[in-house]
Structure formats: structure tokens, C-alpha cells
Design a protein around this motif. Structure first.
Motif, PDB file in Angstrom:
ATOM      1  N   MET A  69       0.844  -1.193   0.000  1.00 39.02           N
ATOM      2  CA  MET A  69       0.000   0.000   0.000  1.00 39.02           C
ATOM      3  C   MET A  69       0.884   1.248   0.000  1.00 39.02           C
ATOM      4  SD  MET A  69      -3.080   0.910   2.643  1.00 39.02           S
ATOM      5  CE  MET A  69      -1.987   0.763   4.049  1.00 39.02           C
ATOM      6  N   SER A  70       0.498   2.270  -0.745  1.00 44.05           N
ATOM      7  CA  SER A  70       1.290   3.480  -0.850  1.00 44.05           C
ATOM      8  C   SER A  70       1.221   4.281   0.438  1.00 44.05           C
ATOM      9  CB  SER A  70       0.777   4.328  -2.018  1.00 44.05           C
ATOM     10  OG  SER A  70      -0.572   4.708  -1.809  1.00 44.05           O
ATOM     11  N   ASP A  71       2.155   5.213   0.594  1.00 44.08           N
ATOM     12  CA  ASP A  71       2.172   6.054   1.776  1.00 44.08           C
ATOM     13  C   ASP A  71       0.908   6.901   1.849  1.00 44.08           C
ATOM     14  OD1 ASP A  71       4.622   5.070   2.450  1.00 44.08           O
ATOM     15  OD2 ASP A  71       5.748   6.697   1.504  1.00 44.08           O
ATOM     16  N   THR A  72       0.542   7.244   3.072  1.00 43.62           N
ATOM     17  CA  THR A  72      -0.635   8.066   3.287  1.00 43.62           C
ATOM     18  C   THR A  72      -0.442   9.448   2.681  1.00 43.62           C
ATOM     19  OG1 THR A  72      -1.090   6.896   5.347  1.00 43.62           O
ATOM     20  CG2 THR A  72      -2.151   9.035   5.053  1.00 43.62           C
ATOM     21  N   VAL A  73      -1.508   9.975   2.084  1.00 45.18           N
ATOM     22  CA  VAL A  73      -1.489  11.341   1.560  1.00 45.18           C
ATOM     23  C   VAL A  73      -1.307  12.311   2.715  1.00 45.18           C
ATOM     24  CG1 VAL A  73      -2.870  13.106   0.397  1.00 45.18           C
ATOM     25  CG2 VAL A  73      -2.933  10.735  -0.395  1.00 45.18           C
ATOM     26  N   GLU A  74      -0.565  13.378   2.490  1.00 45.01           N
ATOM     27  CA  GLU A  74      -0.371  14.398   3.523  1.00 45.01           C
ATOM     28  C   GLU A  74      -1.416  15.492   3.365  1.00 45.01           C
ATOM     29  OE1 GLU A  74       3.080  17.413   5.268  1.00 45.01           O
ATOM     30  OE2 GLU A  74       3.575  15.868   3.792  1.00 45.01           O
ATOM     31  N   TYR A  75      -2.209  15.702   4.406  1.00 37.29           N
ATOM     32  CA  TYR A  75      -3.235  16.745   4.412  1.00 37.29           C
ATOM     33  C   TYR A  75      -2.760  17.891   5.290  1.00 37.29           C
ATOM     34  CZ  TYR A  75      -6.405  13.155   2.530  1.00 37.29           C
ATOM     35  OH  TYR A  75      -7.000  12.178   1.760  1.00 37.29           O
ATOM     36  N   GLN A  76      -2.290  18.947   4.658  1.00 43.46           N
ATOM     37  CA  GLN A  76      -1.795  20.098   5.422  1.00 43.46           C
ATOM     38  C   GLN A  76      -2.876  20.689   6.325  1.00 43.46           C
ATOM     39  OE1 GLN A  76       1.303  21.335   5.612  1.00 43.46           O
ATOM     40  NE2 GLN A  76       2.138  19.792   4.202  1.00 43.46           N
ATOM     41  N   CYS A  77      -4.130  20.587   5.879  1.00 44.55           N
ATOM     42  CA  CYS A  77      -5.227  21.176   6.639  1.00 44.55           C
ATOM     43  C   CYS A  77      -5.500  20.462   7.956  1.00 44.55           C
ATOM     44  CB  CYS A  77      -6.507  21.201   5.796  1.00 44.55           C
ATOM     45  SG  CYS A  77      -7.046  19.552   5.259  1.00 44.55           S
ATOM     46  N   LEU A  78      -4.957  19.272   8.136  1.00 45.84           N
ATOM     47  CA  LEU A  78      -5.180  18.528   9.372  1.00 45.84           C
ATOM     48  C   LEU A  78      -4.145  18.827  10.451  1.00 45.84           C
ATOM     49  CD1 LEU A  78      -6.276  15.007   8.047  1.00 45.84           C
ATOM     50  CD2 LEU A  78      -7.722  16.826   8.976  1.00 45.84           C
ATOM     51  N   LYS A  79      -3.091  19.539  10.105  1.00 45.13           N
ATOM     52  CA  LYS A  79      -2.080  19.883  11.107  1.00 45.13           C
ATOM     53  C   LYS A  79      -2.701  20.747  12.200  1.00 45.13           C
ATOM     54  CE  LYS A  79       1.987  19.637   8.111  1.00 45.13           C
ATOM     55  NZ  LYS A  79       2.547  18.475   8.783  1.00 45.13           N
ATOM     56  N   GLN A  80      -2.493  20.333  13.429  1.00 41.73           N
ATOM     57  CA  GLN A  80      -2.991  21.023  14.623  1.00 41.73           C
ATOM     58  C   GLN A  80      -4.505  20.925  14.821  1.00 41.73           C
ATOM     59  OE1 GLN A  80      -0.694  22.277  16.886  1.00 41.73           O
ATOM     60  NE2 GLN A  80       0.691  21.286  15.428  1.00 41.73           N
ATOM     61  N   LYS A  81      -5.200  20.223  13.938  1.00 44.06           N
ATOM     62  CA  LYS A  81      -6.630  20.000  14.156  1.00 44.06           C
ATOM     63  C   LYS A  81      -6.806  19.067  15.356  1.00 44.06           C
ATOM     64  CE  LYS A  81      -8.508  22.236  10.650  1.00 44.06           C
ATOM     65  NZ  LYS A  81      -9.431  23.365  10.841  1.00 44.06           N
ATOM     66  N   VAL A  82      -7.910  19.245  16.076  1.00 42.65           N
ATOM     67  CA  VAL A  82      -8.186  18.428  17.250  1.00 42.65           C
ATOM     68  C   VAL A  82      -9.219  17.370  16.880  1.00 42.65           C
ATOM     69  CG1 VAL A  82      -9.012  18.396  19.622  1.00 42.65           C
ATOM     70  CG2 VAL A  82      -7.635  20.322  18.802  1.00 42.65           C
ATOM     71  N   VAL A  83      -8.859  16.122  17.088  1.00 50.12           N
ATOM     72  CA  VAL A  83      -9.678  14.979  16.682  1.00 50.12           C
ATOM     73  C   VAL A  83     -10.038  14.151  17.919  1.00 50.12           C
ATOM     74  CG1 VAL A  83      -9.787  12.940  15.190  1.00 50.12           C
ATOM     75  CG2 VAL A  83      -8.401  14.924  14.501  1.00 50.12           C
ATOM     76  N   PHE A  84     -11.308  13.796  18.045  1.00 53.60           N
ATOM     77  CA  PHE A  84     -11.778  12.968  19.159  1.00 53.60           C
ATOM     78  C   PHE A  84     -12.290  11.650  18.582  1.00 53.60           C
ATOM     79  CE2 PHE A  84     -14.567  11.269  22.352  1.00 53.60           C
ATOM     80  CZ  PHE A  84     -14.086  11.721  23.570  1.00 53.60           C
ATOM     81  N   ILE A  85     -11.757  10.527  19.085  1.00 52.18           N
ATOM     82  CA  ILE A  85     -12.088   9.209  18.547  1.00 52.18           C
ATOM     83  C   ILE A  85     -12.588   8.307  19.673  1.00 52.18           C
ATOM     84  CG2 ILE A  85     -11.198   7.170  17.356  1.00 52.18           C
ATOM     85  CD1 ILE A  85      -9.007   8.980  16.155  1.00 52.18           C
ATOM     86  N   THR A  86     -13.763   7.726  19.505  1.00 51.22           N
ATOM     87  CA  THR A  86     -14.244   6.752  20.480  1.00 51.22           C
ATOM     88  C   THR A  86     -13.748   5.361  20.087  1.00 51.22           C
ATOM     89  OG1 THR A  86     -16.344   6.252  19.344  1.00 51.22           O
ATOM     90  CG2 THR A  86     -16.332   8.143  20.847  1.00 51.22           C
ATOM     91  N   GLY A  87     -13.435   4.542  21.084  1.00 57.03           N
ATOM     92  CA  GLY A  87     -12.918   3.205  20.801  1.00 57.03           C
ATOM     93  C   GLY A  87     -11.592   3.254  20.083  1.00 57.03           C
ATOM     94  N   GLY A  88     -10.674   4.077  20.586  1.00 55.97           N
ATOM     95  CA  GLY A  88      -9.440   4.331  19.853  1.00 55.97           C
ATOM     96  C   GLY A  88      -8.228   3.508  20.245  1.00 55.97           C
ATOM     97  N   ALA A  89      -8.384   2.560  21.150  1.00 56.58           N
ATOM     98  CA  ALA A  89      -7.207   1.857  21.665  1.00 56.58           C
ATOM     99  C   ALA A  89      -6.738   0.700  20.801  1.00 56.58           C
ATOM    100  CB  ALA A  89      -7.474   1.361  23.082  1.00 56.58           C
ATOM    101  N   THR A  90      -7.627   0.110  20.021  1.00 59.41           N
ATOM    102  CA  THR A  90      -7.272  -1.071  19.230  1.00 59.41           C
ATOM    103  C   THR A  90      -7.929  -1.000  17.853  1.00 59.41           C
ATOM    104  OG1 THR A  90      -9.165  -2.347  20.061  1.00 59.41           O
ATOM    105  CG2 THR A  90      -7.094  -2.527  21.294  1.00 59.41           C
ATOM    106  N   GLY A  91      -7.530  -1.925  16.984  1.00 59.66           N
ATOM    107  CA  GLY A  91      -8.192  -2.096  15.692  1.00 59.66           C
ATOM    108  C   GLY A  91      -8.228  -0.859  14.827  1.00 59.66           C
TER     109      GLY A  91
END
Length: 252
Positions: free
Chosen positions: A1-23
């Protein structure tokens, strides 16, 4: 699989994820951190969470042990994470429980528990995130449904019902929150080859059935799903809302 695309707009954005410890959840935590985002996640698996936290400062990665069926604790966690980082830009309702039950034997308590985890938590997390996104007139909410909501699945009536409900909820919230430039979309994964699935339901026999049924003769990895979440969180999907997007190698 190719490297992930870089999204400049996501730098410093705050992301909240439920169920984030596995999978899939852990794959998304890592993917957003790689983009330079600040990530908050909740889970009941403290051991896995501790492993994920290692190497990241609290200024970049925040965790709280939360049972999402405790809606007050869930809402408090969303607010605490937003306070910790100063805002909230992206909410990903990933937590799920795909426990099997015979439909003619499922109890009221089992049914309600399924709804609490898979459906109720997503709505009230979105409700808690809304004021922070409204204040900045921007935001992306990503709900995790499943292709099972489209195809059905034996002995999973509660799970299938909840995941179908998430599609409807996604469309409703996209209408309600759109006036504040908050986008709401749903991801519908096919059978993702997580460690948990490989150790339980995704047997060698089921894997072959999957390959026979899909157009692209490949398994779906957590990283594949994380890549879609990155796109839906980014400004490159700025006019996409109210959509239910399958990632299933052509299963449906």
C-alpha cells in the motif's frame, strides 16, 4: 500500500475518537497523529491505550478510560478533551460491539445494550461536540456504520439495526448541523481484518467466502479505513456531507 497522503489542513486540528485503543480506532489515532493533528481518544482497554500513548506528549495525545454507555461520562470526556486542546474539529464515532445473538432469544437487556453502545453513544457524542464546532463554524463528524446495515447478517439483528440507524442519524445531523458548516458522514466498512476479528469471527473459511464475494480480491486493513477517515476529516471533502460511504472491496 502506498504512503498516506499528507493533508496540510489537518495539522494542529483536534480529533476525538471513540474506541481508539485497538483495531480501526488505533489505526486512526496513529494516522491523524502522523498528519500532525492533536488526538483525544477514549476506550475501556487501558492496557492497549497505555501502549498507544507511549512516546507522545500530552500536548499531542490525550486519553480517558470511558464506558460510552455512561452518556454523562461520554459527554464530559468530549468537553474535557476540547478544553484540554482548546477546541474540537473532528469527531469520529468508531466504538462498536458486534456481539451475536439469536433473534428469537435476544433479551430486552441485550437489545438495549446493543443500542446504547452502537447507536446512542454516537448521537450524544455528536451533541456534545456540536457547541465546539459551532463556535468555529466548521467541523467534521464521522460515524462508523457497516455494510451489514445494507446486507443484513445472521444472528446480528441488534447490531444491523443500530448500524442502519447510524446512516439515518448521519443524514439527519447533516441537515441539522449544516447551517454551521459542520459536515456529517458515515463510513461503512466491510469485514476488516483486525486482530480481534482474526482471533474470533474472521476464520480461514470466512476469509475465503469474503474473497469469493468481493470484486477486489483483497482484505481490508484498519489502515485502509483510516485513510478514508482522513479524507472525510480534511478540507478536500469540504462539500461532502450526509453520505454513507462503503469501503468493502466491492462487496455490495
Amino acid at each position: 500500500m502506498s504512503d498516506t497522503v499528507e493533508y496540510q489542513c489537518l495539522k494542529q486540528k483536534v480529533v476525538f475518537i471513540t474506541g481508539g485503543a485497538t483495531g480501526i480506532g488505533a489505526a486512526m489515532v496513529k494516522a491523524f497523529l502522523k498528519q500532525g493533528a492533536k488526538v483525544a481518544f477514549i476506550d475501556l482497554n487501558q492496557e492497549a491505550a497505555s501502549s498507544l500513548l507511549a512516546g507522545y506528549p500530552p500536548e499531542q495525545l490525550w486519553f480517558r478510560c470511558v464506558d460510552v454507555t455512561d452518556l454523562n461520562a461520554l459527554k464530559q470526556a468530549v468537553a474535557a478533551a476540547a478544553t484540554h486542546f482548546g477546541t474540537l474539529s473532528v469527531l469520529i464515532n468508531n466504538v462498536a460491539n458486534d456481539k451475536r445473538h439469536l433473534s428469537n432469544e435476544v433479551t430486552v437487556a441485550e437489545w438495549q445494550s446493543c443500542m446504547h453502545v452502537n447507536l446512542d453513544s454516537a448521537f450524544f457524542a455528536a451533541q456534545a461536540a456540536y457547541p465546539f464546532m459551532q463556535a468555529q463554524q466548521a467541523g467534521s463528524i464521522i460515524n462508523f456504520s457497516s455494510i451489514n446495515a445494507l446486507t443484513g447478517q445472521p444472528n446480528m439483528a441488534g447490531y444491523v439495526t443500530a448500524k442502519a440507524g447510524l446512516i439515518g442519524m448521519t443524514k439527519a445531523l447533516a441537515k441539522d448541523f449544516g447551517v454551521d458548516a459542520i459536515r456529517v458522514n458515515a463510513i461503512l466498512p466491510g469485514w476488516v481484518a483486525t486482530d480481534r476479528q482474526l482471533a474470533s469471527w474472521f476464520t480461514a473459511e470466512e476469509q475465503q467466502r469474503w474473497l469469493d464475494a468481493v470484486s477486489l480480491k483483497k482484505f481490508i486493513s484498519p489502515a485502509d479505513v483510516a485513510n478514508l477517515a482522513l479524507f472525510l476529516a480534511s478540507e478536500q471533502s469540504a462539500l461532502i456531507t450526509g453520505q454513507a460511504i462503503s469501503i468493502d472491496a466491492g462487496r455490495v
